[in-house]
Design an enzyme around this catalytic site. Structure first.
Site, PDB file in Angstrom:
ATOM      1  N   TRP A 383       0.754  -1.287  -0.234  1.00 19.92           N
ATOM      2  CA  TRP A 383      -0.345   0.261   0.312  1.00 19.92           C
ATOM      3  C   TRP A 383       0.958   1.344   0.022  1.00 19.92           C
ATOM      4  O   TRP A 383       0.454   2.370  -0.337  1.00 19.92           O
ATOM      5  CB  TRP A 383      -0.801  -0.486   0.953  1.00 19.92           C
ATOM      6  CG  TRP A 383      -0.134   0.214   2.787  1.00 19.92           C
ATOM      7  CD1 TRP A 383       1.165  -0.441   2.901  1.00 19.92           C
ATOM      8  CD2 TRP A 383      -0.545   0.903   3.623  1.00 19.92           C
ATOM      9  NE1 TRP A 383       1.238   0.331   4.445  1.00 19.92           N
ATOM     10  CE2 TRP A 383       0.563   0.739   4.725  1.00 19.92           C
ATOM     11  CE3 TRP A 383      -1.687   2.236   3.536  1.00 19.92           C
ATOM     12  CZ2 TRP A 383       0.921   1.489   5.911  1.00 19.92           C
ATOM     13  CZ3 TRP A 383      -1.680   3.353   4.587  1.00 19.92           C
ATOM     14  CH2 TRP A 383      -0.745   2.261   5.913  1.00 19.92           C
ATOM     15  N   ASP A 384       2.043   1.288   0.447  1.00 21.62           N
ATOM     16  CA  ASP A 384       3.168   2.151   0.414  1.00 21.62           C
ATOM     17  C   ASP A 384       2.723   2.920  -0.822  1.00 21.62           C
ATOM     18  O   ASP A 384       3.160   4.701  -0.748  1.00 21.62           O
ATOM     19  CB  ASP A 384       4.609   1.926   0.025  1.00 21.62           C
ATOM     20  CG  ASP A 384       5.010   0.517   1.230  1.00 21.62           C
ATOM     21  OD1 ASP A 384       4.242   0.038   1.632  1.00 21.62           O
ATOM     22  OD2 ASP A 384       6.483   0.447   1.509  1.00 21.62           O
ATOM     23  N   GLU A 512       0.410  -2.387  12.609  1.00 21.05           N
ATOM     24  CA  GLU A 512       0.731  -3.883  12.871  1.00 21.05           C
ATOM     25  C   GLU A 512       0.856  -4.227  14.268  1.00 21.05           C
ATOM     26  O   GLU A 512       1.145  -6.032  14.184  1.00 21.05           O
ATOM     27  CB  GLU A 512       1.655  -4.302  11.617  1.00 21.05           C
ATOM     28  CG  GLU A 512       1.464  -3.838   9.951  1.00 21.05           C
ATOM     29  CD  GLU A 512       2.481  -4.283   9.288  1.00 21.05           C
ATOM     30  OE1 GLU A 512       3.409  -4.862   9.412  1.00 21.05           O
ATOM     31  OE2 GLU A 512       2.182  -4.740   7.827  1.00 21.05           O
ATOM     32  N   LYS A 624       2.782   0.412  16.332  1.00 25.21           N
ATOM     33  CA  LYS A 624       3.945  -0.002  15.584  1.00 25.21           C
ATOM     34  C   LYS A 624       4.172   1.521  14.156  1.00 25.21           C
ATOM     35  O   LYS A 624       5.251   1.937  14.144  1.00 25.21           O
ATOM     36  CB  LYS A 624       4.113  -0.874  14.064  1.00 25.21           C
ATOM     37  CG  LYS A 624       5.208  -0.929  13.418  1.00 25.21           C
ATOM     38  CD  LYS A 624       4.730  -2.800  12.465  1.00 25.21           C
ATOM     39  CE  LYS A 624       6.531  -2.574  11.481  1.00 25.21           C
ATOM     40  NZ  LYS A 624       5.674  -3.232  10.492  1.00 25.21           N
ATOM     41  N   GLN A 625       2.486   1.581  13.814  1.00 23.51           N
ATOM     42  CA  GLN A 625       2.722   3.279  12.557  1.00 23.51           C
ATOM     43  C   GLN A 625       1.775   3.266  12.625  1.00 23.51           C
ATOM     44  O   GLN A 625       0.276   3.135  13.235  1.00 23.51           O
ATOM     45  CB  GLN A 625       2.750   2.400  11.254  1.00 23.51           C
ATOM     46  CG  GLN A 625       2.100   1.251  10.698  1.00 23.51           C
ATOM     47  CD  GLN A 625       2.179   0.292  10.204  1.00 23.51           C
ATOM     48  OE1 GLN A 625       3.527  -0.439  10.356  1.00 23.51           O
ATOM     49  NE2 GLN A 625       1.533   0.212   8.857  1.00 23.51           N
TER      50      GLN A 625
END
Length: 795
Positions: A383-384, A512, A624-625
């Site tokens: 998806w980046d 994640e 995590k993000q």
């Protein structure tokens, strides 16, 4: 929260230069990092910044986009619907290797007495240059100058200029030009042994026997090799050819032994007489053609390269980059104070340059998470691309953005097959892939991230709004919208426990560290937007282009009732409600978890995923993000600044920085809510992600998404641009020691230049007719070549 320390290479060895990355001394301590930092690529072909002699080396690398080997994914315990076949980009034959012998003594950097040394990545010329003066124990001096490039004009062509001069003596000189399998190369055995000591699930190295060779073709100084991957049955042809120019006497010998080939030039070097070697390199790949057919194509490529000549290829390289910088450059001026003055400008341009290298000629392919600079993430597309890279491309290179969206469309049939396999309607795009087949072996933090469907549609909507390309929307986008909307309406249910609202259970959001949850806020918000846009597009197509609408109905068997259902689902989409403090829950259970013990987690125990069992992480409030914070940015029109500030205050301390995708988003939202110190802190972290090795893994390749994020930091963060519905607005405010920020944007055929300083901003329409924008809350109609300067309100 930033939990990783940056690594700043010595400034006296790596001086700041706004257009170049310069290394003015051989510095082996930074070897693995510079192999990534000095990489060259054009989106189709990439070469790591290895020394031309092949030694010393941490990881040699040459990669071709979409050229992969497949392998069976082995599970300790199988389950229905698990991905079955992995794909890994192949580290193909090394053609950039040239070795030098003087008086039969090899030139070897670690032991050579270097009187001078400079290596430069030139971001205006698109070249990797090196010049060294080597003094041998005998007193003989050898000047070695090389220039390497991967052509933007000629997609399948790379070239090297290699020049040797003995200023003060005569000597027999041997230049040995190689084409060898990377897996058999002796040059990086030490580096591979070091790499093997660690274990990182984000990379996989294939075994040596991936490529099956045909007989090599030797044609004078030209050599071709044809190869086929063992399992994926993809074909590869790689070839080299040479031109040598010198007034010295020389002989040539060609040798091919056990899949290794070289052309050896033996020269009687004379004082001051240059020995100039030009090496032309080509790679061609195919899923359907035989290697022999690719060799025929390769011959044409090398013929063209030899006829064009190195200097003309170099000129075309500069022309492509002149055009790129005109469309894409960000001027970032600091106050000139401090020891790191100019560093942000250099770092920004390096990030933008790497984005160009990752995308320029990626026709028919995607953008690997590491570009073509290393084997991290196995060359997969995530998806980046849609969330972090496409915004940059949409506003600077819309043609490339369109190509990448078309590439996603070509995956649609595989997505339909995947949905049927999982007993769902519509299509499910793969979480990670090269060929369109799901390749994620860990469903919790991989295939459960259904939000990728909405991410791709978000990028489609942004592209259409920014370009006005309704033709692409109707011809390709509408079909993707139908199938993704079907997936969402079938993924969830109307819950009596949630007052009849539509809930989506058992998914993973961008974070994640919290997996397989119910009602992830990010996922639900993005799905809601996906459904609304699908319904809107289908209705517009029915009205505006009835024949295209009938074609869509034929292709998808679309029924009118489905569109009504999408609207109903979107209207009733459940978003976890705020608590009494105004916090949006990341999902239904996040607030119930125990907070992670950050105070007692040493810095060397990050990233957490390499030091803790997944279940231990999943039981805690730790991120995590960015997840909710990312939603506040992408769906920012749905939230007030005050609500964003409260949620940033809550989620920011819980975010580890274990993902390179976080810092840029944290910077943008921090700037919007008025936390300018945090905005510059996170922004600097994003901009220096690779140059300062913030994540500690730049050796595995560039973080391409974070590089797209650096553009967003400047444009969406410090310039305060928002583009919901295709309407541009700006609320600029410069942070810290930044005194000027200037960049161009392409908007529906217009070219807008935004030039921000500490007190004001100037908007100039450089191309096109009237364009309306908003400056803070003031609507401004811009006319061509009539700059408008407006003040920046004080706090």
């Amino acid at each position: 929260m930033i939990r990783h320390e940056t690594i700043r290479p010595p400034k006296h060895i790596y001086p700041i230069d706004q257009w170049r990355i310069v290394e003015n001394a051989f510095y082996p301590d930074f070897l693995a990092q510079t192999e990534t930092l000095f990489s060259l690529a054009n989106g189709y072909l990439g070469m790591r910044g290895n020394f031309i002699e092949g030694r010393p080396c941490s990881e040699n690398g040459t990669f071709v986009n979409r050229f992969y080997e497949s392998w069976p994914i082995v599970y300790g315990e199988e389950a229905y619907g698990f991905a079955k076949t992995g794909q890994t980009i192949v580290n193909v034959h090394d053609a950039k290797l040239i070795r030098l012998y003087v008086d039969d003594e090899p030139f070897f950097l670690p032991s050579a007495n270097l009187l001078s040394y400079e290596r430069v990545l030139d971001m205006q010329r698109g070249t990797l240059n090196r010049e060294v003066l080597w003094e041998m124990p005998s007193g003989k001096q050898v000047l070695i100058q090389s220039t390497r490039l991967i052509s933007f004009e000629h997609r399948h062509l790379a070239a090297i200029s290699y020049r040797v001069t003995l200023p003060n003596d005569t000597a027999p000189v041997t230049i040995s030009s190689h084409l060898v399998p990377n897996s058999q190369s002796e040059s990086c055995q030490a580096g591979q042994a070091i790499a093997a000591q660690g274990s990182d699930p984000r990379r996989r190295d294939l075994s040596d026997r991936v490529l099956i060779p045909d007989e090599p073709h030797v044609e004078g100084n030209r050599i071709f090799m044809g190869l086929t991957t063992r399992r994926s049955k993809m074909a590869l042809a790689c070839g080299i050819d040479h031109q040598i120019l010198t007034r010295c006497e020389y002989t040539t010998e060609t040798e091919c032994v056990e899949g290794r080939a070289k052309v050896v030039f033996s020269v009687e070097a004379q004082p001051g007489e240059a020995i100039q070697l030009f090496k032309f390199i080509t790679y061609h790949t195919s899923r359907s053609e035989h290697p022999q057919e690719l060799i025929v194509r390769g011959r044409r490529t090398l013929d063209r390269g030899m006829q064009t000549g190195f200097e003309k290829i170099l000129e075309s390289q500069r022309e492509h980059l002149d055009d790129f910088w005109k469309r894409s450059d960000i001027v970032a001026e600091d106050d000139g104070k401090g020891t790191h003055a100019g560093m942000i400008q250099q770092a920004l341009r390096w990030n933008l340059f790497q984005l160009f290298q990752a995308t320029a000629r990626a026709e028919g392919g995607g953008v690997p998470a590491k570009g073509l600079t290393g084997q991290g993430y196995e060359g997969h597309y995530f998806w980046d691309t849609e969330i972090y890279v496409l915004p940059f491309l949409i506003y600077t290179a819309p043609r490339i953005a369109k190509n990448l969206l078309r590439f996603r469309y070509e995956m649609l049939d595989r997505g339909r097959e995947r949905a049927r396999e999982l007993h769902k309607k519509g299509a499910i795009f793969p979480w990670r892939t090269i060929n369109g087949e799901e390749a994620s072996a860990y469903y919790a933090a991989g295939t459960a991230q259904y939000h990728i469907n909405a991410d791709i549609m978000y990028a489609l909507q942004k592209y259409v709004n920014a370009t006005g390309d309704k033709q692409f929307l109707y011809e390709f986008g509408a079909e993707m919208l139908v199938e993704t909307a079907r997936l969402w309406s079938h993924m969830g249910f109307f819950s009596e426990k949630k007052d009849g609202m539509f809930c989506i259970h058992g998914v993973t959001g961008p974070d994640e560290y919290n997996t397989v949850v119910n009602n992830n806020t990010f996922t639900n918000l993005m799905a809601q937007e996906n459904l609304s846009y699908a319904a809107e597009t289908v209705e517009a197509l029915r009205t505006d282009e009835p024949e295209m609408y009938e074609t869509l109905v034929f292709k998808t068997q679309l029924e009118d009732s489905e569109v009504d259902e999408w609207r109903r689902v979107a209207e009733r989409m459940y978003v976890p409600s705020e608590d009494s403090t105004g916090i949006l829950p990341q999902d239904d259970s996040f607030q119930e978890k125990e907070p992670w013990d950050f105070d007692n987690t040493p810095k060397d125990k990050y990233p957490l995923l390499l030091h803790n069992h997944p279940l231990d992480i999943y039981r805690h409030q730790v991120i995590k993000q960015t997840d909710v914070i990312l939603a506040l940015f992408l769906q920012g029109h749905k939230f007030s600044v005050e609500k964003k500030r409260k949620n940033f205050d809550y989620y920011d301390p819980l975010t580890t920085g274990d993902s390179s995708l976080s810092s840029c988003i944290q910077s943008i939202v921090a700037a919007e809510v008025g936390y300018m110190d945090k905005a510059i802190e996170y922004g600097r972290d994003a901009i220096l992600m690779d140059l300062a090795d913030v994540q500690g893994n730049v050796k595995d390749g560039c973080h391409i998404a974070s590089m797209g994020g650096t553009w967003m930091v400047c444009v969406y963060g410090f310039a305060g641009m928002r583009d919901h519905g295709g309407e541009l607005s700006f609320r600029p405010r410069l942070p810290g020691r930044l005194v000027r920020l200037c960049f161009p944007l392409q908007v529906r055929g217009h070219v807008l230049r935004v030039d921000v300083n500490l007190a004001s901003v100037t908007y100039t329409l450089e191309k096109g007719s009237t364009l309306k924008i908003a400056h803070y809350d003031e609507v401004v109609a811009l006319e061509k070549d009539a700059p408008v300067t407006l003040p920046i309100p004080t706090e």
